[in-house]
Design an enzyme around this catalytic site. Structure first.
Site, PDB file in Angstrom:
ATOM      1  N   GLY A  38       1.077   7.458  -5.251  1.00 45.97           N
ATOM      2  CA  GLY A  38       2.036   6.357  -5.286  1.00 45.97           C
ATOM      3  C   GLY A  38       1.963   5.611  -6.611  1.00 45.97           C
ATOM      4  O   GLY A  38       1.629   6.191  -7.648  1.00 45.97           O
TER       5      GLY A  38
ATOM      6  N   THR B 249       4.489   8.081  -0.749  1.00 44.62           N
ATOM      7  CA  THR B 249       4.097   6.750  -0.261  1.00 44.62           C
ATOM      8  C   THR B 249       4.982   6.341   0.910  1.00 44.62           C
ATOM      9  O   THR B 249       6.190   6.599   0.899  1.00 44.62           O
ATOM     10  CB  THR B 249       4.180   5.644  -1.339  1.00 44.62           C
TER      11      THR B 249
ATOM     12  N   ASP C 205       5.667   3.429   1.404  1.00 46.44           N
ATOM     13  CA  ASP C 205       6.378   2.223   0.970  1.00 46.44           C
ATOM     14  C   ASP C 205       7.732   2.536   0.317  1.00 46.44           C
ATOM     15  O   ASP C 205       8.573   1.648   0.178  1.00 46.44           O
ATOM     16  CB  ASP C 205       5.521   1.435  -0.032  1.00 46.44           C
TER      17      ASP C 205
ATOM     18  N   ARG D 271       9.558 -13.117  25.899  1.00 47.79           N
ATOM     19  CA  ARG D 271       8.739 -13.652  24.810  1.00 47.79           C
ATOM     20  C   ARG D 271       9.352 -13.331  23.450  1.00 47.79           C
ATOM     21  O   ARG D 271      10.235 -12.477  23.339  1.00 47.79           O
ATOM     22  CB  ARG D 271       7.358 -12.995  24.832  1.00 47.79           C
TER      23      ARG D 271
ATOM     24  N   MET E  80       3.762  -2.377   7.472  1.00 48.37           N
ATOM     25  CA  MET E  80       3.070  -2.247   6.186  1.00 48.37           C
ATOM     26  C   MET E  80       4.017  -2.454   4.998  1.00 48.37           C
ATOM     27  O   MET E  80       5.203  -2.157   5.084  1.00 48.37           O
ATOM     28  CB  MET E  80       2.400  -0.886   6.063  1.00 48.37           C
TER      29      MET E  80
ATOM     30  N   HIS F 234       2.973  -4.555   1.173  1.00 51.10           N
ATOM     31  CA  HIS F 234       2.554  -5.828   0.599  1.00 51.10           C
ATOM     32  C   HIS F 234       3.559  -6.361  -0.415  1.00 51.10           C
ATOM     33  O   HIS F 234       3.810  -7.560  -0.484  1.00 51.10           O
ATOM     34  CB  HIS F 234       1.191  -5.686  -0.089  1.00 51.10           C
TER      35      HIS F 234
ATOM     36  N   GLU G   1       4.034  -7.062   5.859  1.00 49.68           N
ATOM     37  CA  GLU G   1       2.731  -7.734   5.681  1.00 49.68           C
ATOM     38  C   GLU G   1       2.723  -8.619   4.434  1.00 49.68           C
ATOM     39  O   GLU G   1       1.947  -9.547   4.330  1.00 49.68           O
ATOM     40  CB  GLU G   1       1.577  -6.718   5.686  1.00 49.68           C
TER      41      GLU G   1
ATOM     42  N   GLN H  18       0.996   3.656  11.236  1.00 52.50           N
ATOM     43  CA  GLN H  18       2.257   3.979  10.558  1.00 52.50           C
ATOM     44  C   GLN H  18       2.106   5.136   9.574  1.00 52.50           C
ATOM     45  O   GLN H  18       3.052   5.847   9.269  1.00 52.50           O
ATOM     46  CB  GLN H  18       2.774   2.743   9.808  1.00 52.50           C
ATOM     47  N   ARG H  19       0.896   5.319   9.051  1.00 55.32           N
ATOM     48  CA  ARG H  19       0.659   6.373   8.059  1.00 55.32           C
ATOM     49  C   ARG H  19       0.132   7.656   8.674  1.00 55.32           C
ATOM     50  O   ARG H  19      -0.081   8.640   7.974  1.00 55.32           O
ATOM     51  CB  ARG H  19      -0.387   5.869   7.056  1.00 55.32           C
TER      52      ARG H  19
HETATM   53  O1  F6P Z   1       0.601   1.917  -0.108  1.00 55.50           O
HETATM   54  C1  F6P Z   1       0.601   2.321   1.204  1.00 55.50           C
HETATM   55  C2  F6P Z   1       0.015   1.275   2.107  1.00 55.50           C
HETATM   56  O2  F6P Z   1      -0.029   1.802   3.417  1.00 55.50           O
HETATM   57  C3  F6P Z   1       0.703  -0.070   2.103  1.00 55.50           C
HETATM   58  O3  F6P Z   1       1.883  -0.116   2.849  1.00 55.50           O
HETATM   59  C4  F6P Z   1      -0.379  -0.954   2.641  1.00 55.50           C
HETATM   60  O4  F6P Z   1      -0.166  -2.279   2.271  1.00 55.50           O
HETATM   61  C5  F6P Z   1      -1.600  -0.377   2.008  1.00 55.50           C
HETATM   62  O5  F6P Z   1      -1.317   0.971   1.726  1.00 55.50           O
HETATM   63  C6  F6P Z   1      -2.844  -0.437   2.846  1.00 55.50           C
HETATM   64  O6  F6P Z   1      -3.905   0.023   2.085  1.00 55.50           O
HETATM   65  P1  F6P Z   1      -5.295   0.516   2.645  1.00 55.50           P
HETATM   66  O7  F6P Z   1      -5.066   1.817   3.361  1.00 55.50           O
HETATM   67  O8  F6P Z   1      -6.132   0.690   1.443  1.00 55.50           O
HETATM   68  O9  F6P Z   1      -5.772  -0.531   3.592  1.00 55.50           O
END
Ligand code: F6P
Length: 355
Positions: A109, A132, A134, A169, A176, A178, A229, A281-282
């Site tokens: 990335g 990535t 993101d 609620r 994810m 940042h 986040e 999510q990953r």
């Molecule tokens: O860059 C990918 C990502 O999953 C971001 O969306 C997230 O903020 C960050 O990596 C989290 O990083 P780590 O896996 O180092 O906690």
């Protein structure tokens, strides 16, 4: 004979193995036994520490649908590498030379691309692939991993819908991202979120509360917020980078979503819950779109290796595979433009961005 080193760096994502397989198969199709592939373990750390092994085509068999990366990965912050450039880049260069590599194929990335560019400047032959969740890499419309993460995040929002309806609620799902909000925007729209908060569009908490009250007046029993986040408030947006860090360090909440939940409860009186799917999510298998994109990128990267066309990142533009100079990619972020079509669509369909 060509010797090529493969390396995956930074946070993992779906499709890394599919891409590795795509490069290896394509190189093998065109070069047969005239290709030697070396797998460098754990990203740039492995390149620095000399962790490398010879790979056979069997290693790339059966991994198309496998999540994660068979090479392992690590985060080696670019700032640290740049600060200690003489030492760290030289160590990477000397292993590259020791192994007799003709080029490095690097999957990563944003941070990864900055370091890849440093290596290129130091004289190494480098070709990169954009990965990535993101989707924030400049120079490509899409990176692999993104669509799979959208599926996972939207799945979480879908599940939250049933419990939110039952309990009347407010639910916050923290997505994810940042610095950029593509994943939140896509999964928020796909999951039918009522409010979407992105790092690129600072929110006003009163406007967020207004949109929740409006839903209550319309007889809606629940609301769902998809919150990146890295979402920030309008007050925070006015702070300098340094002040922002100081303020956030004072925050006792584990993440922005918990602070928001508290504020929403105070302002609206509605019970609010937070869900943070995090690295879920990953994880898991890449979706078919990512398997195909990663394979296309892999074949395109192999072609660059064969043509000895180094210093490029393979990319997707208008659904066609192309490549862009690595030096143009390094250090640039592809943020969500406030006036993009998807934001307009969201606004047209009554999604609030808290502004
Ligand atoms: O860059 C990918 C990502 O999953 C971001 O969306 C997230 O903020 C960050 O990596 C989290 O990083 P780590 O896996 O180092 O906690």
């Amino acid at each position: 004979m060509k010797k090529v080193g493969f390396l995956t760096s930074g946070g993992d994502c779906q499709g890394l193995n599919a891409a590795l397989r795509g490069i290896a198969k394509s190189l093998h199709t065109h070069m047969g036994s005239n290709i030697e592939i070396f797998g460098i373990q754990d990203g740039y750390r492995g390149l620095m520490e000399g962790l490398c092994h010879r790979m056979s085509m069997d290693d790339f068999s059966g991994i198309l649908t496998l999540g994660g990366t068979i090479l392992g990965t690590s985060r080696q912050p670019f700032k640290q590498i740049r600060a200690d450039k003489e030492n760290q880049v030289n160590r990477m260069k000397s292993n590259y030379q020791k192994w007799g590599l003709d080029c490095l194929v690097i999957l990563g990335g944003n941070g990864t691309h900055k370091t890849a560019n440093l290596l290129q400047e130091a004289g190494l032959h480098v070709i990169t692939l954009p990965k990535t969740i993101d989707n924030d890499l400049w120079g490509t419309d899409m990176s692999f991993g993104f669509q799979s993460a959208v599926e996972n995040a939207a799945y979480v929002i879908d599940c939250i819908h049933t419990t939110a309806t039952s309990h009347s609620r407010v639910f916050i799902v923290e997505i994810m991202g940042h610095k950029v909000g593509w994943l939140t925007l896509y999964s928020g729209i796909a999951g039918g979120a009522d409010v979407i908060l992105l790092p690129e569009i600072p929110y006003n908490i009163d406007r967020v509360a207004d949109s929740l009250r409006k839903r209550t007046r319309q007889g809606k029993r629940f609301s769902i917020l998809a919150v990146a986040e890295g979402a920030i408030s309008t007050d925070e947006a006015g702070l300098s980078k340094k002040q922002f860090k100081v303020e956030r360090a004072k925050m006792t909440y584990p993440s922005i979503s918990y602070r928001l939940a508290n504020e929403i409860e105070e302002l609206t009186g509605q019970e609010t819950r937070v869900t943070v799917p995090g690295h879920f999510q990953r994880g898991g298998s890449p979706c078919p779109y990512d398997r195909i994109l990663a394979t296309r990128f892999g074949a395109a990267a192999a072609e660059l290796v064969l043509q000895e066309k180094y210093g490029y990142m393979v990319s997707l533009k208008n659904n066609l595979i192309t490549h862009v100079p690595l030096k143009d990619v390094a250090g640039k972020l592809k943020s969500v433009p406030k006036d993009c079509e998807l934001i307009k669509t969201a606004l047209d369909t009554d999604i609030s961005f808290g502004v």
